[in-house]
Design a protein around this motif. Structure first.
Motif, short mmCIF file in Angstrom:
data_model
loop_
_atom_site.label_atom_id
_atom_site.label_comp_id
_atom_site.label_asym_id
_atom_site.label_seq_id
_atom_site.Cartn_x
_atom_site.Cartn_y
_atom_site.Cartn_z
N ILE A 236 -4.21 0.19 -0.18
CA ILE A 236 -4.53 0.63 -1.55
C ILE A 236 -4.37 2.14 -1.69
O ILE A 236 -4.55 2.67 -2.78
CB ILE A 236 -5.98 0.24 -1.96
CG1 ILE A 236 -7.02 0.94 -1.09
CG2 ILE A 236 -6.17 -1.27 -1.92
CD1 ILE A 236 -8.44 0.88 -1.66
N THR A 237 -4.02 2.84 -0.61
CA THR A 237 -3.84 4.29 -0.71
C THR A 237 -2.62 4.60 -1.57
O THR A 237 -1.71 3.79 -1.70
CB THR A 237 -3.66 4.93 0.69
OG1 THR A 237 -2.53 4.32 1.32
CG2 THR A 237 -4.90 4.76 1.53
N GLU A 238 -2.62 5.80 -2.16
CA GLU A 238 -1.50 6.22 -3.01
C GLU A 238 -0.91 7.52 -2.49
O GLU A 238 -1.63 8.35 -1.94
CB GLU A 238 -1.99 6.41 -4.46
CG GLU A 238 -2.50 5.12 -5.08
CD GLU A 238 -2.93 5.27 -6.53
OE1 GLU A 238 -2.48 6.21 -7.21
OE2 GLU A 238 -3.73 4.43 -6.99
N GLY A 239 0.39 7.68 -2.69
CA GLY A 239 1.04 8.96 -2.36
C GLY A 239 1.47 9.09 -0.91
O GLY A 239 2.03 10.11 -0.53
N ILE A 240 1.18 8.05 -0.10
CA ILE A 240 1.57 8.13 1.32
C ILE A 240 2.26 6.86 1.76
O ILE A 240 2.18 5.83 1.10
CB ILE A 240 0.35 8.42 2.23
CG1 ILE A 240 -0.78 7.40 1.99
CG2 ILE A 240 -0.14 9.83 2.03
CD1 ILE A 240 -1.94 7.53 2.97
N GLY A 241 2.94 6.95 2.89
CA GLY A 241 3.71 5.81 3.41
C GLY A 241 5.14 5.91 2.93
O GLY A 241 5.42 6.50 1.88
N SER A 242 6.06 5.35 3.72
CA SER A 242 7.47 5.42 3.35
C SER A 242 8.26 4.32 4.04
O SER A 242 7.90 3.85 5.12
CB SER A 242 8.04 6.79 3.75
OG SER A 242 9.39 6.89 3.37
N SER A 243 9.34 3.91 3.38
CA SER A 243 10.24 2.91 3.96
C SER A 243 11.50 3.57 4.50
O SER A 243 12.39 2.90 5.00
CB SER A 243 10.63 1.88 2.89
OG SER A 243 11.29 2.56 1.82
N ARG A 244 11.59 4.90 4.38
CA ARG A 244 12.83 5.58 4.81
C ARG A 244 12.50 6.96 5.40
O ARG A 244 11.39 7.46 5.24
CB ARG A 244 13.77 5.74 3.62
CG ARG A 244 13.28 6.77 2.62
CD ARG A 244 14.25 6.96 1.47
NE ARG A 244 13.78 7.99 0.56
CZ ARG A 244 14.31 9.22 0.45
NH1 ARG A 244 15.35 9.56 1.19
NH2 ARG A 244 13.82 10.09 -0.40
N ILE A 245 13.51 7.54 6.05
CA ILE A 245 13.35 8.89 6.62
C ILE A 245 13.86 9.89 5.58
O ILE A 245 15.06 9.98 5.32
CB ILE A 245 14.18 9.03 7.92
CG1 ILE A 245 13.80 7.93 8.92
CG2 ILE A 245 13.98 10.41 8.54
CD1 ILE A 245 12.32 7.86 9.24
N THR A 246 12.95 10.63 4.99
CA THR A 246 13.34 11.63 4.00
C THR A 246 13.87 12.87 4.73
O THR A 246 13.63 13.05 5.92
CB THR A 246 12.12 12.07 3.17
OG1 THR A 246 11.17 12.68 4.07
CG2 THR A 246 11.46 10.90 2.46
N GLU A 276 -21.56 13.93 3.80
CA GLU A 276 -21.14 15.32 3.97
C GLU A 276 -20.81 16.00 2.64
O GLU A 276 -20.38 17.16 2.62
CB GLU A 276 -19.96 15.41 4.95
CG GLU A 276 -20.31 14.72 6.28
CD GLU A 276 -19.40 15.04 7.44
OE1 GLU A 276 -18.98 16.21 7.57
OE2 GLU A 276 -19.12 14.12 8.22
N GLY A 277 -20.98 15.27 1.53
CA GLY A 277 -20.76 15.88 0.22
C GLY A 277 -19.31 16.18 -0.07
O GLY A 277 -19.01 17.03 -0.91
N LEU A 278 -18.41 15.47 0.62
CA LEU A 278 -16.98 15.72 0.41
C LEU A 278 -16.37 14.56 -0.36
O LEU A 278 -16.33 13.43 0.13
CB LEU A 278 -16.28 15.91 1.77
CG LEU A 278 -16.71 17.17 2.53
CD1 LEU A 278 -16.24 17.11 3.99
CD2 LEU A 278 -16.14 18.42 1.84
N ASN A 279 -15.92 14.84 -1.56
CA ASN A 279 -15.33 13.83 -2.44
C ASN A 279 -13.82 13.81 -2.20
O ASN A 279 -13.12 14.75 -2.59
CB ASN A 279 -15.67 14.22 -3.89
CG ASN A 279 -15.16 13.21 -4.89
OD1 ASN A 279 -14.24 13.48 -5.64
ND2 ASN A 279 -15.75 12.04 -4.90
N VAL A 280 -13.33 12.76 -1.52
CA VAL A 280 -11.91 12.75 -1.13
C VAL A 280 -11.22 11.46 -1.53
O VAL A 280 -11.84 10.42 -1.70
CB VAL A 280 -11.74 12.96 0.40
CG1 VAL A 280 -12.43 14.25 0.85
CG2 VAL A 280 -12.25 11.77 1.21
N GLY A 281 -9.91 11.53 -1.65
CA GLY A 281 -9.09 10.37 -2.01
C GLY A 281 -8.72 9.53 -0.79
O GLY A 281 -9.08 9.86 0.34
N GLY A 282 -7.98 8.45 -1.04
CA GLY A 282 -7.67 7.48 0.00
C GLY A 282 -6.83 8.05 1.13
O GLY A 282 -7.02 7.69 2.30
N SER A 283 -5.89 8.92 0.82
CA SER A 283 -5.05 9.46 1.91
C SER A 283 -5.88 10.32 2.86
O SER A 283 -5.59 10.38 4.05
CB SER A 283 -3.87 10.27 1.34
OG SER A 283 -4.27 11.54 0.87
#
Ligand code: PMP
Length: 343
Positions: A236-246, A276-283
């Motif tokens: 469900i993470t966004e902005g990460i992962g790839s199917s190719r070598i950029t 720890e009071g750190l609001n972070v996204g899935g990545s």
């Protein structure tokens, strides 16, 4: 960046030089110093402000982007937000193509910047309707009609992206740890962060260990360990992962790679918030899970660094929504259930 240590003359000068925070629980668990750059402190709320600035400065230097011109880019959202804010600050227009599966919060954040947002179906890169291809063709069509009117930023294959991370993120990590850094780990989308930081740190300290934390559903961990681009599962993470070598990922100095499932990364997102009071996204959850694995591999007494790429508020309706998480079969902590009681 900028002449004054306290006053940024414009938005560009307020990007980067982010705080480094010690992650208490990850450090206690591993006996290492696990440190993270708080990239949500950038003006656009993510690490991708750096990418946007690196690409824009390079295009301006090459004469590809003139005042009044249009920046065109395909993005999962954060790069688009960074580009649109810089465009507002520096006198450009922005057109962004984005897969419609991205979080509502990111789409809305982009719309309010004044950027023109074109949502497209989420399809694999091999399909010509992929958001990056749509953006490239749009810029080509604009330039055919009015030469020089549009610039395709091309974050995946424009290596000004990783070069800027080498010069800023990499140097900052070296300086903030006073050279104590033993390992760096993060997930990749374009590959700019991992390749750029990896390159810079290996120059400072050849023995530093560079690791990839890859979300399930991405082909890169397999590629690093076996040479084969093969993906399994999903995330469900966004902005990460790839199917190719950029082009940005190509040649990155990577020593280790792991595939990390949501069931391992998501508990870190929740724990960082309430303990720890750190609001972070899935990545960032994937990055911290990777930092723990790297710290365990190196052994107690080492210094491991990662990045907290953006904030969880950008994915409130997913990462902090019990109904969404239940539907995905993912763990939901009791405090989150209590915060959003089901009707
Ligand atoms: N985390 C988030 C939240 C992102 O938006 C991105 C970029 N798409 C990344 C990580 C990956 O960074 P990079 O493109 O430098 O590999």
């Amino acid at each position: 960046m900028g002449a004054s240590p306290t006053i940024a003359a414009e938005l560009a000068a307020a990007i980067g030089t982010t705080p480094m925070v010690r992650l208490r629980e990850a450090s206690a668990l591993t006996g290492c110093d696990v440190l993270a750059k708080l990239e949500s402190a950038n003006p656009g709320g993510s690490i991708k402000d750096r990418t946007a600035l690196g690409l824009v400065l390079d295009a301006e230097r090459r004469g590809l982007l003139q005042r009044g011109g249009t920046i065109v880019e395909g993005t999962a959202g954060n790069t688009g937000i960074g580009l649109a804010l810089l465009a507002a600050s520096r006198g450009y227009r922005t057109i962004i193509t984005m897969p419609q599966t991205q979080s509502r919060e990111k789409i809305d954040a982009l719309r309010v910047t004044g950027a023109e947002v074109r949502l497209v179906p989420a399809v694999p890169y091999a399909n010509q309707d992929h958001y990056a291809h749509v953006a490239r063709r749009l810029a080509e069509a604009m330039n055919a009609a009015d030469p020089g009117s549009a610039w395709f930023a091309n974050q995946f294959d424009n290596t000004a992206n990783r070069d800027f991370h080498a010069r800023t993120t990499g140097v900052e990590i070296w300086e903030q740890t006073a050279g104590r850094v033993d390992g760096f780990v993060c997930a990749t989308g374009t590959g700019g962060t991992l390749a750029g930081v990896g390159q810079a740190l290996k120059q400072f300290k050849p023995g530093v260990c560079i690791a990839l934390a890859d979300p399930a559903g991405s082909a890169l961990a397999n590629y690093v360990t076996t040479g084969e681009l093969k993906a399994e599962g999903g995330s469900i993470t966004e902005g990460i992962g790839s199917s190719r070598i950029t082009a940005n990922f190509d040649g990155a100095p990577i020593d280790l790679a792991w595939s990390i499932h949501d069931s391992e990364s998501l508990p870190w997102v929740h724990a960082l918030m309430v303990r720890e009071g750190l609001n972070v996204g899935g990545s960032s959850g994937v990055n911290v899970a990777g930092a723990v694995r790297l710290a365990q591999q190196l052994g107690p007494g080492h210094t491991v660094v990662t990045v907290l790429a953006d904030a969880g508020t950008r994915y409130q309706s997913k990462l902090f929504n019990p109904a969404f998480l239940h539907a995905k079969g993912l763990p939901v902590p009791k405090w989150l259930e209590a915060a959003f009681p089901q009707e």
